[in-house]
Design an enzyme around this catalytic site. Sequence first.
Site, PDB file in Angstrom:
ATOM      1  N   LYS A  83      -8.178  14.276   4.490  1.00  0.00           N
ATOM      2  CA  LYS A  83      -7.365  13.054   4.479  1.00  0.00           C
ATOM      3  C   LYS A  83      -6.336  13.213   5.587  1.00  0.00           C
ATOM      4  O   LYS A  83      -6.238  14.281   6.196  1.00  0.00           O
ATOM      5  CB  LYS A  83      -6.672  12.861   3.121  1.00  0.00           C
ATOM      6  CG  LYS A  83      -5.900  14.103   2.628  1.00  0.00           C
ATOM      7  CD  LYS A  83      -5.235  13.869   1.279  1.00  0.00           C
ATOM      8  CE  LYS A  83      -6.147  13.991   0.081  1.00  0.00           C
ATOM      9  NZ  LYS A  83      -6.392  12.756  -0.630  1.00  0.00           N
ATOM     10  N   ARG A  84      -5.565  12.147   5.869  1.00  0.00           N
ATOM     11  CA  ARG A  84      -4.504  12.278   6.861  1.00  0.00           C
ATOM     12  C   ARG A  84      -3.583  13.447   6.489  1.00  0.00           C
ATOM     13  O   ARG A  84      -3.368  13.720   5.309  1.00  0.00           O
ATOM     14  CB  ARG A  84      -3.695  10.969   6.940  1.00  0.00           C
ATOM     15  CG  ARG A  84      -4.441   9.839   7.627  1.00  0.00           C
ATOM     16  CD  ARG A  84      -4.717  10.166   9.096  1.00  0.00           C
ATOM     17  NE  ARG A  84      -3.489  10.329   9.829  1.00  0.00           N
ATOM     18  CZ  ARG A  84      -2.818   9.337  10.406  1.00  0.00           C
ATOM     19  NH1 ARG A  84      -3.291   8.104  10.375  1.00  0.00           N
ATOM     20  NH2 ARG A  84      -1.692   9.576  11.057  1.00  0.00           N
ATOM     21  N   LYS A  89       1.043  14.574   1.017  1.00  0.00           N
ATOM     22  CA  LYS A  89      -0.315  14.890   0.543  1.00  0.00           C
ATOM     23  C   LYS A  89      -0.483  16.395   0.288  1.00  0.00           C
ATOM     24  O   LYS A  89      -1.490  16.834  -0.253  1.00  0.00           O
ATOM     25  CB  LYS A  89      -1.352  14.390   1.544  1.00  0.00           C
ATOM     26  CG  LYS A  89      -1.360  12.854   1.662  1.00  0.00           C
ATOM     27  CD  LYS A  89      -2.382  12.394   2.694  1.00  0.00           C
ATOM     28  CE  LYS A  89      -2.356  10.906   2.966  1.00  0.00           C
ATOM     29  NZ  LYS A  89      -3.061  10.105   1.930  1.00  0.00           N
ATOM     30  N   THR A 133      -8.358   6.805  -2.039  1.00  0.00           N
ATOM     31  CA  THR A 133      -9.725   6.307  -2.190  1.00  0.00           C
ATOM     32  C   THR A 133     -10.711   7.437  -1.910  1.00  0.00           C
ATOM     33  O   THR A 133     -11.850   7.395  -2.373  1.00  0.00           O
ATOM     34  CB  THR A 133     -10.006   5.125  -1.243  1.00  0.00           C
ATOM     35  OG1 THR A 133      -9.472   5.446   0.047  1.00  0.00           O
ATOM     36  CG2 THR A 133      -9.392   3.845  -1.755  1.00  0.00           C
ATOM     37  N   LYS A 183     -14.493   8.727  -3.579  1.00  0.00           N
ATOM     38  CA  LYS A 183     -15.708   9.105  -2.839  1.00  0.00           C
ATOM     39  C   LYS A 183     -16.212  10.467  -3.317  1.00  0.00           C
ATOM     40  O   LYS A 183     -17.421  10.672  -3.478  1.00  0.00           O
ATOM     41  CB  LYS A 183     -15.424   9.124  -1.323  1.00  0.00           C
ATOM     42  CG  LYS A 183     -15.111   7.729  -0.777  1.00  0.00           C
ATOM     43  CD  LYS A 183     -14.418   7.732   0.577  1.00  0.00           C
ATOM     44  CE  LYS A 183     -13.763   6.359   0.814  1.00  0.00           C
ATOM     45  NZ  LYS A 183     -12.770   6.348   1.895  1.00  0.00           N
ATOM     46  N   HIS A 240       0.798  -1.238   0.000  1.00  0.00           N
ATOM     47  CA  HIS A 240       0.000   0.000   0.000  1.00  0.00           C
ATOM     48  C   HIS A 240       0.819   1.270   0.000  1.00  0.00           C
ATOM     49  O   HIS A 240       0.249   2.361   0.133  1.00  0.00           O
ATOM     50  CB  HIS A 240      -0.919   0.050   1.226  1.00  0.00           C
ATOM     51  CG  HIS A 240      -2.010  -0.965   1.195  1.00  0.00           C
ATOM     52  ND1 HIS A 240      -3.243  -0.726   0.628  1.00  0.00           N
ATOM     53  CD2 HIS A 240      -2.057  -2.231   1.658  1.00  0.00           C
ATOM     54  CE1 HIS A 240      -4.000  -1.795   0.753  1.00  0.00           C
ATOM     55  NE2 HIS A 240      -3.303  -2.737   1.374  1.00  0.00           N
TER      56      HIS A 240
HETATM   57  C1  26V Z   1       2.010   2.227   8.717  1.00  0.00           C
HETATM   58  C2  26V Z   1       2.096   2.189  10.084  1.00  0.00           C
HETATM   59  C3  26V Z   1       3.444   2.303  10.675  1.00  0.00           C
HETATM   60  C4  26V Z   1       3.451   2.554  12.156  1.00  0.00           C
HETATM   61  C5  26V Z   1       2.371   1.855  12.907  1.00  0.00           C
HETATM   62  C6  26V Z   1       0.990   2.015  12.353  1.00  0.00           C
HETATM   63  C7  26V Z   1       0.941   2.022  10.860  1.00  0.00           C
HETATM   64  C8  26V Z   1      -0.279   1.895  10.224  1.00  0.00           C
HETATM   65  C9  26V Z   1      -0.335   1.914   8.843  1.00  0.00           C
HETATM   66  C10 26V Z   1       0.794   2.097   8.093  1.00  0.00           C
HETATM   67  C11 26V Z   1       0.809   2.124   6.588  1.00  0.00           C
HETATM   68  C12 26V Z   1      -0.356   2.686   5.997  1.00  0.00           C
HETATM   69  C13 26V Z   1      -0.271   2.608   4.501  1.00  0.00           C
HETATM   70  C14 26V Z   1      -1.493   3.178   3.883  1.00  0.00           C
HETATM   71  O1  26V Z   1      -2.457   3.505   4.557  1.00  0.00           O
HETATM   72  N1  26V Z   1      -1.493   3.301   2.591  1.00  0.00           N
HETATM   73  C15 26V Z   1      -2.629   3.840   1.870  1.00  0.00           C
HETATM   74  O2  26V Z   1      -3.384   2.735   1.421  1.00  0.00           O
HETATM   75  C16 26V Z   1      -4.553   3.146   0.728  1.00  0.00           C
HETATM   76  C17 26V Z   1      -5.334   1.905   0.405  1.00  0.00           C
HETATM   77  O3  26V Z   1      -4.639   1.126  -0.499  1.00  0.00           O
HETATM   78  C18 26V Z   1      -4.165   3.931  -0.507  1.00  0.00           C
HETATM   79  O4  26V Z   1      -5.338   4.364  -1.143  1.00  0.00           O
HETATM   80  C19 26V Z   1      -3.311   5.136  -0.125  1.00  0.00           C
HETATM   81  O5  26V Z   1      -2.852   5.787  -1.280  1.00  0.00           O
HETATM   82  C20 26V Z   1      -2.133   4.677   0.706  1.00  0.00           C
HETATM   83  O6  26V Z   1      -1.417   5.792   1.195  1.00  0.00           O
END
Ligand code: 26V
Length: 810
Positions: free
Chosen positions: A543-544, A549, A651, A655, A355
């Site tokens: 978004k985050r 971003k 995503t 929306k 991702h």
């Molecule tokens: C990383 C970490 C690292 C520290 C602990 C918690 C944690 C939680 C999540 C993540 C990675 C998140 C990656 C992510 O959210 N990617 C997003 O995925 C979406 C669905 O595929 C995509 O639409 C977004 O572009 C992408 O940034």
Amino acid sequence: MNIDKEYFQKLFLEKFEAIHGKMISEASSLDCYVTLGAIIRDFISRKWIATNQAYAAQGEKQVYYFSMEFLLGKMMERNLIYLDLKETVAEALEELGIHLHEILSIEPDAGLGNGGLGRLAACFLDSLSSLQLPGHGCSIRYKYGFFEQKIVDGYQVELPDSWLKNGNVWEIRKADKAVEVRFGGNVRMDQNNGRTVFIHENYDAVLAVPYDTPILGFRNNTVNTLRLWSAETTMREFDFSTFNRGDYLNAVKYKYEVESISQILYPDDRHQEGRTLRLKQQYFLVSASLQSIIQRYKKKNGSLQGFAEKVAIHINDTHPVLAIPELMRILIDEEEIDWDEAWRITTGTISYTNHTILPEALEKWPIDLFQTLLPRIYMIVHEINERFCRELWQRYPGDWEKIHRMAILADGYVHMAHLAVAGSHSVNGVAEIHTEILKKQVMAEFYEVFPYKFNNKTNGITPRRWLLKANPSLSRLITDAIGPSWLHHSTDLIHLMKFADDPSFREKVAAVKYSNKLALAKFIEDKSGIRIHPESIFDVHIKRIHAYKRQLLNILHILDLYNRLRENPDLDIFPRTFIFGGKAAPSYYQAKQTIKLIHAVADKINHDRTIKDKIKVVFLENYNVSLGERIFPAAEVSQQISTASKEASGTGNMKFMMNGAITIGTLDGANIEIRDAVGDENIVIFGLAAHEVLDYYRHGGYSAWEVYHHDARIKTILSQLINGFLPAAQDEFKNLYDSLLYHNDEYFVLKDFAPYADAQHRINTLYQDKNRWTRMSICNIAHSGRFSSDRTIGEYAAGIWQIRPVYIGN
Ligand code: 26V
């Protein structure tokens, strides 16, 4: 479901008294919520039982989606709509003097996710059930979901999200299905009938207790399961061994430590911090889920030989990648299957989605921590690595450097993505460009060895939550025009194109948007006291908060617009309301400063009478699924302005599109496919392309200072960050300023500034041709069908999991 009002009222009154032991006249909203939940759960339970019976009887292959996050949002209204009971229930309750919308607002969001990755998992569950596919979710029952955001004096403050404090009507605790997960200790080797056996001893045992939530399909009888694991102490450990020795305080401490495993959801700051508790969570999820899947499988099938033919396991990013060595461990140590056969079963079962390509987000764990916490799993990973490197050696004899770059164990770390690629049969990206970047750049060396594993599955969203539930008036209008088939076959939305040039349809679409804008304006005024003009363009960036971003690009452009308006209050721009929302990771300083900057600029602009209210800036606190459901239907401009190559898919962009907003965006992630779907005339694209960004990273050649010196606007706005112009401490934004100039603007904010300002100017012009704008809006809705998660899940089901629908009768 076919239930009449009177029957429902009877059920409600009976259930109310049975649960609460008092009369309905004394009911609080929470009492009513709990009562309604119990009734709906009864309806769903019947279908749940039937589904599980059919799955057991037919023995079809099933998929388990392993994810550290499921960002579900609220469930009650969804379930009412999916059962087709919402109108009946609303009317029946109204006659009892109870307002359904008040009951619905009581429910807390299930916020067990950070953002895109977690919400995608929730949309996937929705589509699996709605497509009658046998597929379940596995995750952790965090006591605290993603933090609640408050804004105090323009700064983000984090509060715990205690979503379970009033109980959870949707979950069922299955104490009898609890399993044990083992941490620490040591591994002893022994011989048994000529076979080396591995005995894990002196470990700490944690009890994993499952809580099941039903995932109802849209107007069908399928109810799949989301199984969330909660960590508890085993009775043995807590009550006897420790407690009996009289060591009461240590016993309590031990209990606290064990329970901490499912206490909190980690915020994603894309920086691997290497926290032991996070690794514990990952193994806890994987081990508990695999044990319960295997238990069920063995009950029916005996041996595990045919496991991969009946079970698919998908890992959502590398977070659950320990499923690979854990499945190997169970097959080898417990089932006494030999390595090669175990490897065949494991790789045949597991598939993996990547991702993100941000290098700092690729997971790796220090070997010593890993080995101490998971000694037997480490031995298996070590063996996987040995065999993998040997294979590489045969293919690339002597190329130590390459083997070192690709190894699972290297430089003192376990590289989780390498393990995921080596130990699975499928690796997918989440948008075409993202998959291409994986194949050609980030994972190019793996692609060379395993080209057949790589594939693309462009993300999607469920139109049932993001259109039908979030935007009922638009949904009604669509159904009136083209019939209801779009709810099952979202590409039927294309039939709206027949009405794109129909003046009366356009007017209706515009009227729906306007009424949604009114509703959002009222919400904003109630929440923040800020009055926004419903006729202004609603331009939304939610978004985050993350540097890539580029909320910074948006707010700097707003500052520039403001400067131009101050110079010339009669400047020909259409009034605009800029709306922001999003959370920053608690430890991510720059993201938090961006929130503060948005507030400082908002403060300055919203209080300046001289610009005649032409622009307003609003930051909506605590962006979550429910807030998104309010915002998307009212949005007109969708900000998707990440630095090209950085946003794997996005995503939110889908929306917005589905709700008729026009995207202003870079050629990044799924924006590219949105452009391909709607055509250049229905989207506003600007800025560097991914290959240009990647070339700059590789070969250099970008100078932020150079851009700065050539653009007077940039000079002005950057100086305003640090010269006391904004209502904040003078050095408040020094860090942001430095990141742009002294750290050479890693995300190309300055480079893309002029193209972005031009693109915003195009939006301004387009909007003033109301007919044209509404036509663009209709085109976006009409072409949004391919971004349904039903399409995505259909592709996973056929291309990766090889699962088929199971029809559940009445
Ligand atoms: C990383 C970490 C690292 C520290 C602990 C918690 C944690 C939680 C999540 C993540 C990675 C998140 C990656 C992510 O959210 N990617 C997003 O995925 C979406 C669905 O595929 C995509 O639409 C977004 O572009 C992408 O940034």
